[in-house]
Design an enzyme around this catalytic site. Structure first.
Site, mmCIF file in Angstrom:
data_model
loop_
_atom_site.group_PDB
_atom_site.id
_atom_site.type_symbol
_atom_site.label_atom_id
_atom_site.label_comp_id
_atom_site.label_asym_id
_atom_site.label_seq_id
_atom_site.Cartn_x
_atom_site.Cartn_y
_atom_site.Cartn_z
ATOM 1 N N ASP A 157 107.578 85.336 139.700
ATOM 2 C CA ASP A 157 108.753 84.943 139.288
ATOM 3 C C ASP A 157 108.714 83.517 139.572
ATOM 4 O OD1 ASP A 157 111.590 84.188 139.615
ATOM 5 O OD2 ASP A 157 112.204 86.134 140.605
ATOM 6 N N LEU A 158 109.255 82.795 138.449
ATOM 7 C CA LEU A 158 109.084 81.241 138.592
ATOM 8 C C LEU A 158 109.942 80.365 139.865
ATOM 9 C CD1 LEU A 158 108.916 80.195 134.761
ATOM 10 C CD2 LEU A 158 107.099 80.316 136.711
ATOM 11 N N LYS A 218 111.826 73.060 123.670
ATOM 12 C CA LYS A 218 113.524 72.754 123.537
ATOM 13 C C LYS A 218 114.286 73.982 123.935
ATOM 14 C CE LYS A 218 114.959 74.314 119.240
ATOM 15 N NZ LYS A 218 115.857 74.395 117.922
ATOM 16 N N HIS A 255 108.937 71.385 116.946
ATOM 17 C CA HIS A 255 108.021 71.986 116.026
ATOM 18 C C HIS A 255 108.071 71.601 114.654
ATOM 19 C CE1 HIS A 255 111.192 74.869 115.194
ATOM 20 N NE2 HIS A 255 110.616 75.274 114.088
ATOM 21 N N LYS A 265 104.859 70.895 111.314
ATOM 22 C CA LYS A 265 104.928 71.408 110.155
ATOM 23 C C LYS A 265 104.266 70.524 109.021
ATOM 24 C CE LYS A 265 109.780 73.315 109.969
ATOM 25 N NZ LYS A 265 109.382 74.821 109.684
ATOM 26 N N GLU A 267 119.993 77.102 106.943
ATOM 27 C CA GLU A 267 119.507 78.503 107.402
ATOM 28 C C GLU A 267 120.458 79.389 106.850
ATOM 29 O OE1 GLU A 267 117.987 78.714 111.680
ATOM 30 O OE2 GLU A 267 119.237 77.067 111.602
ATOM 31 N N HIS A 284 115.461 68.101 115.496
ATOM 32 C CA HIS A 284 114.667 68.213 114.412
ATOM 33 C C HIS A 284 114.932 67.053 113.459
ATOM 34 C CE1 HIS A 284 113.168 71.481 116.196
ATOM 35 N NE2 HIS A 284 114.267 72.381 115.871
ATOM 36 N N LYS A 328 124.115 77.108 110.060
ATOM 37 C CA LYS A 328 123.675 78.501 109.786
ATOM 38 C C LYS A 328 124.489 79.209 108.931
ATOM 39 C CE LYS A 328 121.404 79.132 114.208
ATOM 40 N NZ LYS A 328 120.233 79.621 113.555
HETATM 41 P P1 NAP Z 1 113.706 84.994 126.068
HETATM 42 O O1 NAP Z 1 113.407 85.891 124.783
HETATM 43 O O2 NAP Z 1 114.764 85.428 126.766
HETATM 44 O O3 NAP Z 1 112.414 85.031 127.055
HETATM 45 C C1 NAP Z 1 112.317 84.471 128.311
HETATM 46 C C2 NAP Z 1 111.065 84.545 128.994
HETATM 47 O O4 NAP Z 1 111.137 84.204 130.083
HETATM 48 C C3 NAP Z 1 110.562 86.194 129.260
HETATM 49 O O5 NAP Z 1 109.690 86.473 129.189
HETATM 50 C C4 NAP Z 1 111.170 86.345 130.686
HETATM 51 O O6 NAP Z 1 110.642 87.544 131.165
HETATM 52 C C5 NAP Z 1 110.801 85.064 131.333
HETATM 53 N N1 NAP Z 1 111.335 84.463 132.477
HETATM 54 C C6 NAP Z 1 113.045 84.872 132.666
HETATM 55 N N2 NAP Z 1 113.194 84.284 133.935
HETATM 56 C C7 NAP Z 1 111.986 84.317 134.607
HETATM 57 C C8 NAP Z 1 111.632 84.079 136.117
HETATM 58 N N3 NAP Z 1 112.452 83.697 136.885
HETATM 59 N N4 NAP Z 1 110.097 83.837 136.279
HETATM 60 C C9 NAP Z 1 109.236 84.252 135.253
HETATM 61 N N5 NAP Z 1 109.645 84.556 134.041
HETATM 62 C C10 NAP Z 1 110.864 84.656 133.780
HETATM 63 O O7 NAP Z 1 113.639 83.694 125.490
HETATM 64 P P2 NAP Z 1 113.050 82.830 124.418
HETATM 65 O O8 NAP Z 1 113.868 83.266 123.107
HETATM 66 O O9 NAP Z 1 111.621 83.417 124.328
HETATM 67 O O10 NAP Z 1 113.028 81.441 124.533
HETATM 68 C C11 NAP Z 1 112.470 80.644 125.763
HETATM 69 C C12 NAP Z 1 112.744 79.321 125.910
HETATM 70 O O11 NAP Z 1 112.122 78.799 124.512
HETATM 71 C C13 NAP Z 1 114.127 79.030 125.669
HETATM 72 O O12 NAP Z 1 114.436 77.715 126.402
HETATM 73 C C14 NAP Z 1 114.504 78.751 124.292
HETATM 74 O O13 NAP Z 1 115.722 77.949 124.174
HETATM 75 C C15 NAP Z 1 113.512 78.229 123.719
HETATM 76 N N6 NAP Z 1 113.090 78.269 122.444
HETATM 77 C C16 NAP Z 1 113.178 79.543 121.697
HETATM 78 C C17 NAP Z 1 113.168 79.705 120.430
HETATM 79 C C18 NAP Z 1 113.008 81.016 119.808
HETATM 80 O O14 NAP Z 1 112.759 81.287 118.535
HETATM 81 N N7 NAP Z 1 113.225 82.067 120.539
HETATM 82 C C19 NAP Z 1 112.924 78.534 119.596
HETATM 83 C C20 NAP Z 1 112.802 77.627 120.127
HETATM 84 C C21 NAP Z 1 112.914 77.195 121.536
HETATM 85 P P3 NAP Z 1 111.151 88.288 132.408
HETATM 86 O O15 NAP Z 1 112.633 88.403 132.310
HETATM 87 O O16 NAP Z 1 110.528 89.689 132.390
HETATM 88 O O17 NAP Z 1 110.825 87.664 133.675
#
Ligand code: NAP
Length: 487
Positions: free
Chosen positions: A86-87, A142, A172, A176, A210, A234, A334
Site C-alpha cells: 500500500d503506497l 499524466k 506518450h 508516437k 476521438e 499532448h 471526445k
Molecule cells: P486504475 O485502473 O484505477 O488503477 C490504479 C492502480 O493503482 C491499481 O493497480 C490499484 O490497485 C493501484 N493502487 C491504488 N491505490 C493504491 C495504493 N494505495 N497502493 C498501491 N497501489 C494502489 O487507474 P489507471 O487507469 O491505470 O490510471 C493510473 C494512472 O495513470 C492515473 O494517474 C491515470 O490518470 C494515468 N493514466 C491512465 C491512462 C489509462 O489509459 N488508463 C492513460 C494515461 C494516464 P489496488 O486498488 O488493488 O491497490
C-alpha cells in the site's frame, strides 16, 4: 545490463492495457534485456503465479497483433513478479527495499501508474527507505497535477529526492512514431526549413479527435476535462515540435530548451482573446459509427449537471520572429465524427495566380498521427486539359504525394509506450518532458481554466458524432480559414 522495473499500479487499467502489451512487444522484438524483472505492485494479495495469470487473461483484450503466440507468454512471464504494497503505508516500502536488494540491479525504474494523489507520498517514502539511489529512475504518468500550483508541488517533491535527469515525465504522444517523424522531417531534411516560417505558412491546425466517449473513466474525466487531459500536455507538445527552432544537437536538454522557448513565446491571454479564441463544448446524445450513444451527462460517473468540457478549440499565437501573426489552431474532443489525429500546415497561396485553382485544396502538408501514420503533401498539378473551355486560364487539379510510414516501415515500427519504456531503461530523456516545460504549459492554460470557471454559460453542446460545436468553425472562419474537413 540488469534492470528492475517496479510497476506501481500493476493491476490497473494503464498497466494491462498499455504498459504490459508494450513490454511484451519489447520482449518479442528482443529489445528488453532478458535479465530484467518487472514487479507489479498493488494492494491486492497476489502470488507471482496469480499475477501472471491475471496479466495473461488481460492479453485476450488487447489488439490481435499484440497477443502472445502459444508459449510466448510463458517466456515473457518469467520476468513478471508481484509485490503487495500500500503506497500510503510507510512500512510497506521496506518490503520493496528487500525485494530490490535480492537483485541489486544496474537500473531500477519506478513507474508510478497510480493516481497522482499518491505521487508525493510515494516519492517521500521511497527516499525514506533509501530507494532513491543513483541508479534509480522514476516515471510519472499524466496528469501531473491539476493546475500550476499542484504541478509545482509534485515536481518539488520529486526533485527533492531525485535529480532532474532521473525523472521521466511521460507524454506518450512524444513516443508516437509520427511525432518522431515530425522531428525527422524538420531537422533531418533541409527541404522544409526555409519554408517553415510566417512568410510562407498561413496557419497550422492540430486536431486530436476521438470517437470514443469517456468509457469507464467518467468520474476521472469529469474532474479533468479536455483542456487538462489533452491540451496542456499532448497538444502543446505537438505545437512545440512544430514551432521550435532547430536544436543545436539531439541531446535531451537541447531539445527541451527549444520547446520551452516556444511555450514561453505563446501570446498571453487577454479577456477578448479568451472570449473569442477559447471554445469549449460538451457532447449530447448522438450517433457514432451508426450507433446511438448517450450524452456526456448520462455517462456513468459523470455529474448530470456537469460543466466539464469534452471538446476544446483554441487559437494560439507564438510571439516571435518566425511565427508572429500565424494562427495555430488546436482542437480536441471526445465523441467526434472520427478517431483522427493530424496536423495540417497550410502554406500561403501563390502570390500571383496565372492558373485557376480549386480553393483550399492544395499547398498543404498533412501529418497524420493516428490511426494512420504518414505524410501527405498536397500540391496542384495540370490535370486533363479542358478544350471546351474558352478561358485563357488553365485550371489546376489537386494531387498529393502520400508517404505511408506504416506501409514503408510496417513491422519494424515501435509503438509509443514500447519506445518510451525502453528509453527509460536506457536512460534517454529526449522524449520526456522537463518540469519547466510542464509549468510553462500550465501557466498558459490556467487563464482559460479560470475564465471558464467564472463563465456560467458552460460548454456549448454538440451532438456526438459531429466535429464539435459550430463556434469552433466560426472561430477559425474569423481568420478566413476552415478546418480541414470543411474546406
Ligand atoms: P486504475 O485502473 O484505477 O488503477 C490504479 C492502480 O493503482 C491499481 O493497480 C490499484 O490497485 C493501484 N493502487 C491504488 N491505490 C493504491 C495504493 N494505495 N497502493 C498501491 N497501489 C494502489 O487507474 P489507471 O487507469 O491505470 O490510471 C493510473 C494512472 O495513470 C492515473 O494517474 C491515470 O490518470 C494515468 N493514466 C491512465 C491512462 C489509462 O489509459 N488508463 C492513460 C494515461 C494516464 P489496488 O486498488 O488493488 O491497490
Amino acid at each position: 545490463m540488469s534492470f528492475d522495473l517496479v510497476l506501481f499500479g500493476g493491476t490497473g487499467d494503464l498497466a494491462w492495457r498499455k504498459l504490459m502489451p508494450a513490454l511484451f512487444q519489447a520482449f518479442r522484438h528482443g529489445s528488453l534485456p532478458a535479465s530484467g524483472r518487472i514487479i507489479g505492485v498493488a494492494r491486492d494479495d497476489l502470488s507471482d503465479e496469480q499475477y501472471r495469470a491475471l496479466i495473461r487473461a488481460r492479453f485476450d483484450e488487447v489488439d490481435l497483433s499484440k497477443r502472445p503466440a502459444p508459449g510466448e507468454f510463458e517466456r515473457f512471464a518469467e520476468m513478471l513478479h508481484f509485490l503487495r504494497m500500500d503506497l500510503s503505508k510507510p512500512g510497506d516500502y521496506q518490503r520493496l527495499a528487500a525485494t530490490l536488494r535480492e537483485r541489486n540491479a544496474d537500473t531500477v525504474v519506478m513507474y508510478l501508474a497510480t493516481a497522482p494523489s499518491l505521487f508525493t507520498v510515494a516519492c517521500e517514502q521511497l527516499a525514506a527507505a533509501g530507494l532513491n539511489t543513483a541508479n534509480t529512475r522514476i516515471v510519472l504518468e499524466k496528469p501531473l497535477g491539476h493546475d500550476l500550483a499542484s504541478n509545482r508541488a509534485i515536481n518539488e517533491t520529486v526533485r527533492s529526492v531525485l535529480s532532474e535527469k532521473q525523472i521521466f515525465r511521460i507524454d506518450h504522444y512524444l513516443g508516437k512514431p509520427s511525432v518522431q517523424n515530425l522531428f525527422a522531417l524538420r531537422f533531418g531534411n533541409s527541404l522544409f526549413e526555409p519554408l517553415w516560417r510566417r512568410e510562407t505558412i498561413a496557419n497550422i491546425q492540430i486536431t486530436i479527435a476521438e470517437d470514443l466517449g469517456v468509457e469507464k473513466r467518467g468520474a476521472f474525466y469529469d474532474s479533468t476535462g479536455a483542456l487538462r487531459d489533452m491540451v496542456q500536455n499532448h497538444a502543446l507538445q505537438l505545437l512545440c515540435a512544430l514551432a521550435m527552432e532547430p536544436p543545436i544537437n539531439a541531446h535531451a536538454d537541447a531539445i527541451r530548451d527549444e520547446k520551452l522557448k516556444v511555450l514561453r513565446s505563446l501570446r498571453a491571454w487577454t479577456p477578448e482573446a479568451l472570449a473569442q479564441h477559447a471554445i469549449r463544448g460538451q457532447y449530447t446524445a448522438g450517433k457514432v459509427g451508426g450507433e446511438a450513444v448517450p450524452a456526456y451527462r448520462d455517462e456513468p460517473g459523470v455529474n448530470p449537471e456537469s460543466h466539464t468540457e469534452t471538446f476544446v478549440a483554441l487559437r494560439a499565437e507564438i510571439a516571435n520572429w518566425r511565427w508572429a501573426g500565424v494562427p495555430f489552431f488546436i482542437r480536441t474532443g471526445k465523441r467526434l465524427a472520427n478517431r483522427d489525429a493530424h496536423i495540417v500546415v497550410n502554406f500561403r497561396p501563390a502570390p500571383h495566380a496565372i492558373f485557376r485553382s480549386p480553393l483550399g485544396a492544395a499547398n498543404r502538408l498533412v501529418i497524420h498521427l493516428q490511426p494512420k501514420d504518414g505524410l501527405e503533401l498536397h500540391l496542384l498539378a495540370q490535370g486533363q486539359e479542358n478544350r471546351a473551355s474558352k478561358s485563357a486560364q488553365q485550371t489546376l487539379a489537386p494531387v498529393h504525394l502520400d508517404l505511408d510510414f506504416d506501409k514503408r516501415f510496417g513491422s519494424e515500427r515501435v509503438g509509443a509506450y514500447e519506445r518510451l519504456l525502453l528509453d527509460v531503461i536506457d536512460g534517454r530523456l529526449n522524449l520526456f518532458v522537463r518540469s519547466d516545460e510542464q509549468e510553462e504549459a500550465w501557466r498558459w492554460v490556467e487563464p482559460i481554466i479560470d475564465y471558464w470557471r467564472n463563465d456560467s454559460a458552460g460548454p456549448r453542446p454538440y451532438a456526438a458524432g459531429t466535429w464539435g460545436p459550430s463556434a469552433a468553425s466560426a472561430m477559425i472562419a474569423r481568420d478566413g480559414y476552415c478546418w480541414s474537413e470543411e474546406c
